[in-house]
Design a protein around this motif. Structure first.
Motif, PDB file in Angstrom:
ATOM      1  N   HIS B  13      32.708  42.913  42.578  1.00  0.00           N
ATOM      2  CA  HIS B  13      31.857  41.804  42.363  1.00  0.00           C
ATOM      3  C   HIS B  13      33.038  40.274  41.605  1.00  0.00           C
ATOM      4  CE1 HIS B  13      29.418  39.535  39.010  1.00  0.00           C
ATOM      5  NE2 HIS B  13      28.279  39.547  40.852  1.00  0.00           N
ATOM      6  N   ALA B  14      34.197  40.575  41.107  1.00  0.00           N
ATOM      7  CA  ALA B  14      34.583  39.757  40.345  1.00  0.00           C
ATOM      8  C   ALA B  14      35.522  38.579  42.156  1.00  0.00           C
ATOM      9  CB  ALA B  14      35.986  40.329  39.193  1.00  0.00           C
ATOM     10  N   LEU B  15      35.623  39.580  42.877  1.00  0.00           N
ATOM     11  CA  LEU B  15      36.391  39.283  44.558  1.00  0.00           C
ATOM     12  C   LEU B  15      35.323  38.915  45.005  1.00  0.00           C
ATOM     13  CD1 LEU B  15      39.469  39.370  42.800  1.00  0.00           C
ATOM     14  CD2 LEU B  15      39.224  41.443  45.013  1.00  0.00           C
ATOM     15  N   ASN B  16      34.191  38.988  44.837  1.00  0.00           N
ATOM     16  CA  ASN B  16      33.086  38.577  45.805  1.00  0.00           C
ATOM     17  C   ASN B  16      33.098  38.831  47.402  1.00  0.00           C
ATOM     18  OD1 ASN B  16      30.686  37.547  46.047  1.00  0.00           O
ATOM     19  ND2 ASN B  16      30.889  35.706  47.163  1.00  0.00           N
ATOM     20  N   ILE B  17      33.879  40.384  46.677  1.00  0.00           N
ATOM     21  CA  ILE B  17      33.176  41.469  48.679  1.00  0.00           C
ATOM     22  C   ILE B  17      33.014  42.182  47.720  1.00  0.00           C
ATOM     23  CG2 ILE B  17      36.038  40.599  48.684  1.00  0.00           C
ATOM     24  CD1 ILE B  17      37.180  42.874  47.865  1.00  0.00           C
ATOM     25  N   SER B  18      32.506  43.309  49.062  1.00  0.00           N
ATOM     26  CA  SER B  18      32.143  44.209  48.758  1.00  0.00           C
ATOM     27  C   SER B  18      33.045  46.236  48.590  1.00  0.00           C
ATOM     28  CB  SER B  18      31.556  45.137  50.676  1.00  0.00           C
ATOM     29  OG  SER B  18      32.946  46.153  51.080  1.00  0.00           O
ATOM     30  N   VAL B  19      32.231  46.365  48.088  1.00  0.00           N
ATOM     31  CA  VAL B  19      33.003  47.719  46.936  1.00  0.00           C
ATOM     32  C   VAL B  19      33.587  48.546  47.935  1.00  0.00           C
ATOM     33  CG1 VAL B  19      31.933  50.006  45.534  1.00  0.00           C
ATOM     34  CG2 VAL B  19      30.920  47.619  45.501  1.00  0.00           C
ATOM     35  N   SER B  20      33.337  48.835  49.202  1.00  0.00           N
ATOM     36  CA  SER B  20      33.859  49.660  50.673  1.00  0.00           C
ATOM     37  C   SER B  20      35.300  49.013  49.848  1.00  0.00           C
ATOM     38  CB  SER B  20      32.836  49.951  51.321  1.00  0.00           C
ATOM     39  OG  SER B  20      31.424  49.554  51.595  1.00  0.00           O
ATOM     40  N   THR B  21      35.425  47.899  50.244  1.00  0.00           N
ATOM     41  CA  THR B  21      36.681  46.970  50.546  1.00  0.00           C
ATOM     42  C   THR B  21      37.602  48.047  49.755  1.00  0.00           C
ATOM     43  OG1 THR B  21      35.804  45.879  52.312  1.00  0.00           O
ATOM     44  CG2 THR B  21      37.281  45.513  51.494  1.00  0.00           C
ATOM     45  N   VAL B  22      36.906  47.172  48.138  1.00  0.00           N
ATOM     46  CA  VAL B  22      37.525  47.911  47.128  1.00  0.00           C
ATOM     47  C   VAL B  22      38.147  49.109  46.889  1.00  0.00           C
ATOM     48  CG1 VAL B  22      37.833  47.952  44.379  1.00  0.00           C
ATOM     49  CG2 VAL B  22      36.068  45.690  46.071  1.00  0.00           C
ATOM     50  N   SER B  23      37.194  49.971  47.450  1.00  0.00           N
ATOM     51  CA  SER B  23      37.655  51.670  47.549  1.00  0.00           C
ATOM     52  C   SER B  23      38.917  51.418  48.429  1.00  0.00           C
ATOM     53  CB  SER B  23      36.522  52.153  47.869  1.00  0.00           C
ATOM     54  OG  SER B  23      36.661  53.833  48.055  1.00  0.00           O
ATOM     55  N   ARG B  24      38.666  51.345  49.663  1.00  0.00           N
ATOM     56  CA  ARG B  24      39.547  50.950  51.259  1.00  0.00           C
ATOM     57  C   ARG B  24      40.967  50.527  50.416  1.00  0.00           C
ATOM     58  NH1 ARG B  24      36.579  48.942  55.656  1.00  0.00           N
ATOM     59  NH2 ARG B  24      35.416  48.266  53.358  1.00  0.00           N
ATOM     60  N   ALA B  25      41.265  49.338  49.733  1.00  0.00           N
ATOM     61  CA  ALA B  25      42.172  49.228  48.999  1.00  0.00           C
ATOM     62  C   ALA B  25      43.160  49.626  48.286  1.00  0.00           C
ATOM     63  CB  ALA B  25      42.045  47.631  48.640  1.00  0.00           C
ATOM     64  N   LEU B  26      42.116  50.165  47.387  1.00  0.00           N
ATOM     65  CA  LEU B  26      43.254  51.270  46.087  1.00  0.00           C
ATOM     66  C   LEU B  26      43.465  51.948  46.333  1.00  0.00           C
ATOM     67  CD1 LEU B  26      39.771  50.322  43.617  1.00  0.00           C
ATOM     68  CD2 LEU B  26      42.369  49.944  42.880  1.00  0.00           C
ATOM     69  N   ARG B  27      43.194  52.847  47.769  1.00  0.00           N
ATOM     70  CA  ARG B  27      43.116  53.970  48.316  1.00  0.00           C
ATOM     71  C   ARG B  27      44.240  54.126  49.331  1.00  0.00           C
ATOM     72  NH1 ARG B  27      39.503  57.048  50.625  1.00  0.00           N
ATOM     73  NH2 ARG B  27      38.160  54.418  50.539  1.00  0.00           N
ATOM     74  N   ASP B  28      44.820  52.441  49.546  1.00  0.00           N
ATOM     75  CA  ASP B  28      45.598  52.487  51.005  1.00  0.00           C
ATOM     76  C   ASP B  28      45.494  52.441  52.259  1.00  0.00           C
ATOM     77  OD1 ASP B  28      47.404  50.656  52.156  1.00  0.00           O
ATOM     78  OD2 ASP B  28      48.815  52.109  50.346  1.00  0.00           O
ATOM     79  N   THR B  29      44.472  52.649  52.280  1.00  0.00           N
ATOM     80  CA  THR B  29      43.964  54.026  53.153  1.00  0.00           C
ATOM     81  C   THR B  29      43.639  52.642  55.032  1.00  0.00           C
ATOM     82  OG1 THR B  29      41.362  53.941  52.805  1.00  0.00           O
ATOM     83  CG2 THR B  29      42.909  55.701  52.566  1.00  0.00           C
ATOM     84  N   TYR B  30      43.228  53.247  55.807  1.00  0.00           N
ATOM     85  CA  TYR B  30      42.490  52.243  57.136  1.00  0.00           C
ATOM     86  C   TYR B  30      42.074  50.981  56.329  1.00  0.00           C
ATOM     87  CZ  TYR B  30      38.384  54.559  56.703  1.00  0.00           C
ATOM     88  OH  TYR B  30      36.778  55.102  56.296  1.00  0.00           O
ATOM     89  N   ASP B  31      41.719  49.772  57.331  1.00  0.00           N
ATOM     90  CA  ASP B  31      40.986  48.791  57.421  1.00  0.00           C
ATOM     91  C   ASP B  31      41.354  48.022  56.363  1.00  0.00           C
ATOM     92  OD1 ASP B  31      40.273  49.518  60.067  1.00  0.00           O
ATOM     93  OD2 ASP B  31      37.812  50.328  59.301  1.00  0.00           O
ATOM     94  N   VAL B  32      42.129  47.595  55.815  1.00  0.00           N
ATOM     95  CA  VAL B  32      42.156  46.447  55.164  1.00  0.00           C
ATOM     96  C   VAL B  32      42.978  45.275  54.770  1.00  0.00           C
ATOM     97  CG1 VAL B  32      42.621  48.076  53.020  1.00  0.00           C
ATOM     98  CG2 VAL B  32      41.879  46.259  52.498  1.00  0.00           C
ATOM     99  N   SER B  33      43.350  44.186  54.846  1.00  0.00           N
ATOM    100  CA  SER B  33      44.469  43.589  54.948  1.00  0.00           C
ATOM    101  C   SER B  33      45.102  43.181  54.398  1.00  0.00           C
ATOM    102  CB  SER B  33      42.938  41.753  54.959  1.00  0.00           C
ATOM    103  OG  SER B  33      43.209  41.496  54.808  1.00  0.00           O
ATOM    104  N   ALA B  34      46.357  43.179  54.254  1.00  0.00           N
ATOM    105  CA  ALA B  34      47.847  42.890  53.370  1.00  0.00           C
ATOM    106  C   ALA B  34      47.096  42.048  52.295  1.00  0.00           C
ATOM    107  CB  ALA B  34      48.744  42.705  54.197  1.00  0.00           C
ATOM    108  N   ASP B  35      46.561  40.660  52.289  1.00  0.00           N
ATOM    109  CA  ASP B  35      45.707  39.637  51.685  1.00  0.00           C
ATOM    110  C   ASP B  35      44.500  40.134  50.851  1.00  0.00           C
ATOM    111  OD1 ASP B  35      47.464  38.286  53.076  1.00  0.00           O
ATOM    112  OD2 ASP B  35      45.956  36.887  53.981  1.00  0.00           O
ATOM    113  N   THR B  36      43.997  41.204  51.095  1.00  0.00           N
ATOM    114  CA  THR B  36      42.856  41.647  50.402  1.00  0.00           C
ATOM    115  C   THR B  36      43.098  42.842  49.018  1.00  0.00           C
ATOM    116  OG1 THR B  36      42.237  42.565  51.973  1.00  0.00           O
ATOM    117  CG2 THR B  36      40.734  40.602  51.748  1.00  0.00           C
ATOM    118  N   ARG B  37      44.550  43.386  49.692  1.00  0.00           N
ATOM    119  CA  ARG B  37      44.619  44.984  49.287  1.00  0.00           C
ATOM    120  C   ARG B  37      45.226  44.082  47.831  1.00  0.00           C
ATOM    121  NH1 ARG B  37      46.756  49.345  48.563  1.00  0.00           N
ATOM    122  NH2 ARG B  37      49.153  49.481  48.312  1.00  0.00           N
TER     123      ARG B  37
END
Lengths: 338, 338
Positions: B13-37
């Motif tokens: 919510h704070a970043l105005n992105i989706s929950v899924s993306t946050v989840s992926r970013a935190l786990r450092d898995t696939y499909d997330v750009s370095a910036d958003t991470r």
DNA sequence: AAATCCACCGGTAACGTTCTCGGTGAATTT
DNA sequence: AAATTCACCGAGAACGTTACCGGTGGATTT
């Protein structure tokens, strides 16, 4: 190949009733008839149903887990305290997650930082002796997590604490040495900055003052808690020109170290030099000459701190308590001039 | 008044992105750009985000919790094994839930029955000595829960086990007594039915046979593991007409008990009666005369069993291993005729 | 006989996270 | 220029449980 455990849904399906009813029946709450309740319980047993604590924890925001953080477990005192904690936790159906810091402040901090409070109802801790700041504990408490300190407490943090009567124990131990005719009493102490190190030091000092005995800076040595530390401290004392004729050790392990060193030097422990410890570690009865000591109520401390923590958990806004349990002088051979 | 911890949703919510993306970013898995991470990680730190293990456990059907079940923690051996376990668990970010049974089979069973395997990845256990049946362990293993036994293992259950070399240790201890000229060697053993009690008994018996020494039924006494048991056993031995001139104790605590009893009777330990123990409890170095013993690799046993368990957890269908670590003879005063 | 009450039950949302799948737009290929 | 690929992101369901609310039908009241 982990087998799927039966869930509440499976029970509901097998009985052709709703999930909510099963949930209520299992918890024996309101709104469920005796008949269906029995049906549910029987089916639960038949399917070998086990509640999923992750799920309940998620919705109730409370698991039945307590974390215990200890400097170490391989000594009489802490292992006994832990046993006391475990006893209470077991009887209240709480699980204990145990962390040992090896008396390393960095590791302690790291453990705290990684603690998942979503799966923890409370925290029992005896801080590491290389204590730096205690801000991390304050943060936790501010977050509303119940915390109880025992033995090695963080002085300036407002929460429940339970400890033995360090001051009076030390006072009594020192007085006992004086009463037995020792005149030059040294103290091999714990690391500086630890609350109970200070308390025992003060008890020692006040006993000396009260009896008009000399206080020498050189007779007070701070170091760690191990037997080896005790041996080293005793070596240092014996290098002094003005040697003490008795020593009060902050714990039994150090006292044992002192005795070992004295024996190596062929000094008659008890007769020539008196020694007294603190804890009543089983070792104190085994060593010869046997070691006089102040018995600590380790088991009770464990039980009491766990009870206190459970109270904290039950009533929010529980008022912090400080509990001090008395020790008991145990006279053996090492402090008797006969 | 527990504060609400920041969740993954809050970050989203704070970043105005989706929950899924946050989840992926935190786990450092696939499909997330370095910036958003980076954005996500920064925000997570800022909000003091802590993952909710209940939630992850629920969906992944795996928490990072290991259960350890022990007869007791207030002795050198088990507390040291535990420290080894903890060391490995800590470095792999696993938490340990510790249960102590007080060597009570009923309590052991009750603990097992109430274990919630939905919040447990595996199980490390040293069984209680009053072992009845071990079916409850078999059930757990059949359910696909990884289990590793150590020290006190359940013989007929097929899973990984790690223990010290009880047979050879006992053999070596007994042989050592023989080599030192003792001729009538007794054995104060552990409770019957325990695997390692048998192994040590057999090592003792074979050493006697190999050297053509007499075997007397009356010289073999089974009882518990405490010092008090050792004292009682020694008393019994000393009531015999044909008294032994040495004793091999199943552990150091019982050996200490034996020494205490002998000293009470003014018998010169070492010279008149030889004593050897098993464990290398620190007490063995403290008592005088100091106690010869077989040093057990307790710390390594802890580490090894935890490593094995983690392997079990990682690879399903892991082939069970049995690991036997060697002990080491430590000669002190109690077994030397000088 | 209508109104009220009560014991019991079911449906649905929610807890915080991950997983699967489908959908963008930009870059690359043909 | 059209087709294909690719990197990245979002929507929605699912995990097992409890909490909340609404709805039955039968008994009790008026």
């Amino acid at each position: 190949m982990r087998r799927h455990y039966a869930t509440i849904k499976d029970i509901a399906h097998a009985l052709n009733i709703s999930v909510s009813t099963v949930s209520r029946a299992l918890r024996d709450t309101y709104d469920v008839s005796a008949d269906t309740r029995k049906l549910v319980l029987d089916m639960a047993a038949k399917l070998n149903y086990k509640p999923n604590f992750n799920a309940t924890g998620l919705v109730k925001n409370s698991t039945h887990n307590l974390a215990v953080i200890l400097p170490g477990i391989t000594n009489y005192y802490f292992s006994t305290v832990f046993t006391g904690i475990q006893e209470i936790a077991y009887s209240h159906n709480y699980n204990i997650i145990l962390y040992v810091t090896n008396d390393d402040a960095g590791r302690e901090l790291n453990i705290i930082r990684n603690l998942s409070f979503s799966s923890l109802d409370g925290l029992l801790v005896s801080v590491s002796s290389q204590a730096g700041s205690c801000d991390h504990f304050q943060e936790i408490i501010d977050d509303g997590i119940p915390v109880v300190f025992f033995d090695r407490v963080a002085a300036d943090i407002r929460t429940s604490k339970v400890m033995q009567d360090d001051y009076n124990g030390a006072f009594e131990a020192t007085t006992h040495l004086i009463a037995n005719g020792y005149k030059k009493i040294a103290h091999i102490a714990g690391p500086e900055g630890l609350t109970f190190t200070d308390s025992r030091l003060n008890g020692y000092l006040d006993a000396l003052r009260r009896n008009g005995m000399p206080i020498r800076k050189k007779w007070i040595i701070h170091s760690g808690f191990t037997q080896e530390c005790g041996e080293n401290d005793m070596e240092k004392l014996w290098k002094l020109n003005d040697k003490p004729d008795a020593v009060f050790a902050v714990n039994d392990r150090k006292a044992v170290g002192a005795i070992v060193t004295l024996k190596k030097k062929n000094i008659a422990v008890g007769k020539d030099v008196g020694v007294i410890g603190f804890t009543n570690d089983p070792m104190s009865a085994i060593i010869s000459p046997s070691l006089s000591t102040i018995a600590e109520p380790a088991f009770e401390i464990g039980k009491k701190s766990c009870q206190l923590l459970l109270n904290h958990i039950k009533k929010k806004n529980f008022i912090p308590e400080e509990i001090i349990l008395p020790g008991k002088l145990i006279v053996r051979e090492s402090s008797i001039r006969s």
